[in-house]
Write a protein that holds these residues in place. Structure first.
Motif, mmCIF file in Angstrom:
data_model
loop_
_atom_site.group_PDB
_atom_site.id
_atom_site.type_symbol
_atom_site.label_atom_id
_atom_site.label_comp_id
_atom_site.label_asym_id
_atom_site.label_seq_id
_atom_site.Cartn_x
_atom_site.Cartn_y
_atom_site.Cartn_z
ATOM 1 N N ALA A 1 12.542 8.765 -5.279
ATOM 2 C CA ALA A 1 13.606 7.769 -5.485
ATOM 3 C C ALA A 1 13.025 6.467 -6.026
ATOM 4 N N LEU A 2 11.856 6.063 -5.480
ATOM 5 C CA LEU A 2 11.202 4.837 -5.952
ATOM 6 C C LEU A 2 10.828 4.968 -7.430
ATOM 7 N N GLU A 3 10.208 6.104 -7.780
ATOM 8 C CA GLU A 3 9.779 6.302 -9.171
ATOM 9 C C GLU A 3 10.981 6.329 -10.113
ATOM 10 N N ARG A 4 12.058 6.963 -9.663
ATOM 11 C CA ARG A 4 13.268 7.031 -10.483
ATOM 12 C C ARG A 4 13.881 5.647 -10.677
ATOM 13 N N THR A 5 13.884 4.846 -9.627
ATOM 14 C CA THR A 5 14.428 3.483 -9.715
ATOM 15 C C THR A 5 13.618 2.632 -10.681
ATOM 16 N N ILE A 6 12.300 2.741 -10.588
ATOM 17 C CA ILE A 6 11.438 1.961 -11.486
ATOM 18 C C ILE A 6 11.619 2.414 -12.927
ATOM 19 N N ARG A 7 11.641 3.742 -13.121
ATOM 20 C CA ARG A 7 11.815 4.256 -14.476
ATOM 21 C C ARG A 7 13.157 3.806 -15.073
ATOM 22 N N TYR A 8 14.209 3.834 -14.264
ATOM 23 C CA TYR A 8 15.529 3.384 -14.722
ATOM 24 C C TYR A 8 15.492 1.900 -15.095
ATOM 25 N N ALA A 9 14.836 1.108 -14.242
ATOM 26 C CA ALA A 9 14.764 -0.338 -14.501
ATOM 27 C C ALA A 9 14.015 -0.622 -15.795
ATOM 28 N N VAL A 10 12.898 0.091 -16.005
ATOM 29 C CA VAL A 10 12.101 -0.108 -17.224
ATOM 30 C C VAL A 10 12.905 0.287 -18.461
ATOM 31 N N ASN A 11 13.562 1.433 -18.390
ATOM 32 C CA ASN A 11 14.351 1.894 -19.548
ATOM 33 C C ASN A 11 15.507 0.948 -19.852
ATOM 34 N N GLN A 12 16.172 0.460 -18.820
ATOM 35 C CA GLN A 12 17.273 -0.493 -19.022
ATOM 36 C C GLN A 12 16.770 -1.771 -19.675
ATOM 37 N N ALA B 1 0.836 -1.205 0.000
ATOM 38 C CA ALA B 1 0.000 0.000 0.000
ATOM 39 C C ALA B 1 0.871 1.254 0.000
ATOM 40 N N MET B 2 1.971 1.207 0.761
ATOM 41 C CA MET B 2 2.864 2.366 0.803
ATOM 42 C C MET B 2 3.483 2.616 -0.568
ATOM 43 N N ILE B 3 3.923 1.542 -1.239
ATOM 44 C CA ILE B 3 4.536 1.695 -2.571
ATOM 45 C C ILE B 3 3.514 2.222 -3.566
ATOM 46 N N ALA B 4 2.289 1.702 -3.490
ATOM 47 C CA ALA B 4 1.229 2.171 -4.393
ATOM 48 C C ALA B 4 0.927 3.648 -4.147
ATOM 49 N N ASP B 5 0.903 4.051 -2.866
ATOM 50 C CA ASP B 5 0.657 5.463 -2.547
ATOM 51 C C ASP B 5 1.798 6.344 -3.052
ATOM 52 N N PHE B 6 3.021 5.888 -2.854
ATOM 53 C CA PHE B 6 4.175 6.658 -3.330
ATOM 54 C C PHE B 6 4.077 6.908 -4.833
ATOM 55 N N LEU B 7 3.764 5.855 -5.594
ATOM 56 C CA LEU B 7 3.715 5.995 -7.058
ATOM 57 C C LEU B 7 2.528 6.830 -7.504
ATOM 58 N N SER B 8 1.425 6.772 -6.750
ATOM 59 C CA SER B 8 0.252 7.581 -7.126
ATOM 60 C C SER B 8 0.496 9.059 -6.874
ATOM 61 N N ALA B 9 1.494 9.357 -6.049
ATOM 62 C CA ALA B 9 1.801 10.751 -5.743
ATOM 63 C C ALA B 9 2.799 11.365 -6.715
ATOM 64 N N THR B 10 3.326 10.567 -7.638
ATOM 65 C CA THR B 10 4.304 11.090 -8.590
ATOM 66 C C THR B 10 3.601 11.746 -9.767
ATOM 67 N N PRO B 11 4.297 12.646 -10.505
ATOM 68 C CA PRO B 11 3.689 13.291 -11.685
ATOM 69 C C PRO B 11 3.255 12.313 -12.756
ATOM 70 N N LEU B 12 3.873 11.145 -12.782
ATOM 71 C CA LEU B 12 3.550 10.135 -13.802
ATOM 72 C C LEU B 12 2.704 9.010 -13.223
ATOM 73 N N SER B 13 1.876 9.336 -12.254
ATOM 74 C CA SER B 13 1.108 8.290 -11.576
ATOM 75 C C SER B 13 0.229 7.485 -12.533
ATOM 76 N N GLN B 14 -0.291 8.153 -13.587
ATOM 77 C CA GLN B 14 -1.153 7.440 -14.543
ATOM 78 C C GLN B 14 -0.375 6.433 -15.386
ATOM 79 N N ALA B 15 0.938 6.492 -15.298
ATOM 80 C CA ALA B 15 1.756 5.586 -16.109
ATOM 81 C C ALA B 15 1.986 4.249 -15.425
#
Length: 512
Positions: free
Chosen positions: A119-130, A21-35
């Motif tokens: 930091a979480l969103e950046r890590t996920i984005r980096y992982a996806v791009n890699q 739930a915490m991870i989901a909340d963190f990602l929903s709070a990012t500018p790219l939450s719809q992604a």
């Protein structure tokens, strides 16, 4: 892996739901939450069930899953979903665990005690791009490999059917599809010349679905007019789509024209049972295959035309030989035969002197016919030994000229010559005798063939008028053709001649 404009599907594997739930909340709070689309799995069994129904892009795996080690689960899932990105999470950060996670195949490592939304969103984005970069590189490498295989097929055979089959197989390795075919246009109607599908049999396709009028079929007429590919995201929503045998299952379509000299001569068609399946990358890749298909078809047509021309030239040559040799010989023999009764009544003794000439003419005509029959049956030419082949040539030559020919054949082995060598030497002798007939005006000539060990020597000599080897008219192709035949078998051809001094043609060949 989803395309770059699709939401990233994330599965959080953690036995504590509040962490998810915490991870989901963190990602929903990012500018790219719809992604992002975030799901949760508390156990290994639940994870295996989830990945059977959903294709996830990223797995966030907790190191401590109750009594289970998250690294072991990561290793197992990676064998089932090798294209996904894996990130290991733990509340006990250490450099050793970080290295262990990398060796297991994780792209990154997260310490949950220091977790923040950005930091979480950046890590996920980096992982996806890699992961996308690695997948793209692998796909490009695979595409290059199948293109090389297609080029190898183009360079190894002139059989267009074989090359087109290889192209359809290779297309399936880089562009997934449910059915693929290659069509050529014949008199305004398409005809399938190649088909590949793992789910549909060619025999199940009705006649109407194999032959379309290009004028009355909007998809084909569009490609003919524009010379451009056509991508239909969903044929069920296209009112202009012409139904086929499996139209009820067909959803997406990709077609590329096969173009030669600015003219569309056919199409490569791909079908999918899933809407919005084909993308721009597929279009570009299919265009490359269409280009290779055009080369294969063009090569095959050029080869067929060359064969037809060669056959026509051969028929014309045989017709000339029949006219110049056999017909003339038989005409002379017929004149003598018809004159014999009258000569016999007037002067029997003189009439008898014509009998040897009549026998020589008929014998020569027989030899010429045998030689022509050999020409008509290439297999017989290849199967017959060189000595009888040369004897046929000599007998035919002597029957129509006053030149005396001597054939000397010597060999210290019974092993036959290689077929290509034998035929080349035969053609060189044939051309030499033709030149003696047309140009030399020789009284006598000698053909000597000597084979010793791994080598062979052929010499054709005549006492005719000779010529200047450095001043051969451009329309006299015989010498050039003999040189080409000698070079083709790795032999040396030497010509010695001078005006009024006769001619010697010597060919030396060695198998080593």
């Amino acid at each position: 892996m989803t395309t770059s404009d699709a939401p990233v599907r994330i599965l959080v594997i953690d036995d504590i739901k509040s962490q998810y739930a915490m991870i989901a909340d963190f990602l929903s709070a990012t500018p790219l939450s719809q992604a992002y689309v975030v799901d949760w799995s508390p156990t290994a069994d639940a994870t295996l069930t989830a990945i059977d129904t959903v294709e996830y892009d990223v797995f966030l795996v907790d190191y401590n899953l109750g009594r289970q080690n998250g690294l072991d689960l990561l290793l197992h899932i990676k064998t089932l979903r090798p294209d996904a990105a894996y990130i290991l999470m733990t509340g006990e950060g250490s450099h050793a665990l970080d290295l262990e996670a990398m060796r297991a195949g994780a792209i990154d490592y997260i310490d949950k005690t220091e977790l923040k939304p950005a930091a979480l969103e950046r890590t996920i984005r980096y992982a996806v791009n890699q992961r996308r970069a690695l997948i793209n590189e692998r796909q490009q490498r695979r595409f290059a490999e199948v293109l090389l295989d297609t080029v190898a097929a183009l360079n190894s055979t002139l059989d267009s059917d074989e090359v087109l089959r290889r192209i359809l197989t290779n297309i399936g390795q880089v562009i997934p599809n449910d059915a693929a075919n290659i069509m050529l246009i014949q008199a305004g109607v398409t005809e399938i010349i190649g088909f590949h599908s793992d789910t549909i049999a060619l025999s199940a396709i009705d006649e109407q679905s194999m032959h379309f009028s290009v004028v009355e079929t909007p998809s084909f007429s569009h490609m003919i007019e524009t010379c451009e590919p056509l991508l239909v995201a969903d044929v069920q929503a296209d009112p202009a789509w012409v139904p086929t045998t499996y139209s009820d299952r067909l959803r997406a379509y990709l077609g590329v024209p096969i173009v030669i000299g600015g003219e569309v001569i056919g199409f490569i068609n791909l079908d999918s049972f899933h809407p919005d399946f084909f993308v721009a990358t597929h279009v570009q890749q299919l265009q490359m295959f269409a280009h290779h298909a055009a080369i294969a078809i063009q090569n095959s047509r050029a080869y067929e035309k060359a064969q037809e021309l060669a056959a026509l030239e051969e028929r014309q040559r045989l017709a000339r030989d029949l006219h110049d040799a056999v017909s003339q010989t038989l005409f002379s023999a017929n004149v003598i035969a018809e004159s014999m009764p009258l000569l016999w009544n007037q002067d029997p003794e003189n009439a008898l002197t014509y009998l040897p000439k009549l026998g020589r003419l008929t014998k020569g005509a027989l030899a010429e016919m045998r030689a022509l029959l050999l020409e008509l049956r290439p297999a017989a030419l290849a199967e017959t030994d060189l000595q009888p082949l040369l004897q046929h040539l000599v007998s035919a030559f002597e029957s129509r000229t006053e030149t005396e020919i001597r054939l000397i054949y010597e060999s210290d082995t019974t092993e036959p010559l290689p077929v290509e060598v034998k035929i080349a030497l035969y053609r060189i002798v044939q051309e030499s005798l033709n030149n003696i007939t047309k140009h030399a005006n020789a009284r006598s000539a000698e053909i000597r063939f000597a084979r010793a060990g791994a080598g062979a020597q052929l010499t054709i000599a005549d006492d005719g008028r000779g010529f200047d080897p450095d001043n051969i008219p451009t329309d006299h192709l015989g010498v050039r053709m003999m040189r080409e035949r000698a070079e083709k078998i790795g032999a040396n051809l030497r010509i010695e001649s001078a005006v009024t001094q006769g001619t010697i043609i010597a060919v030396g060949w060695n198998s080593v």
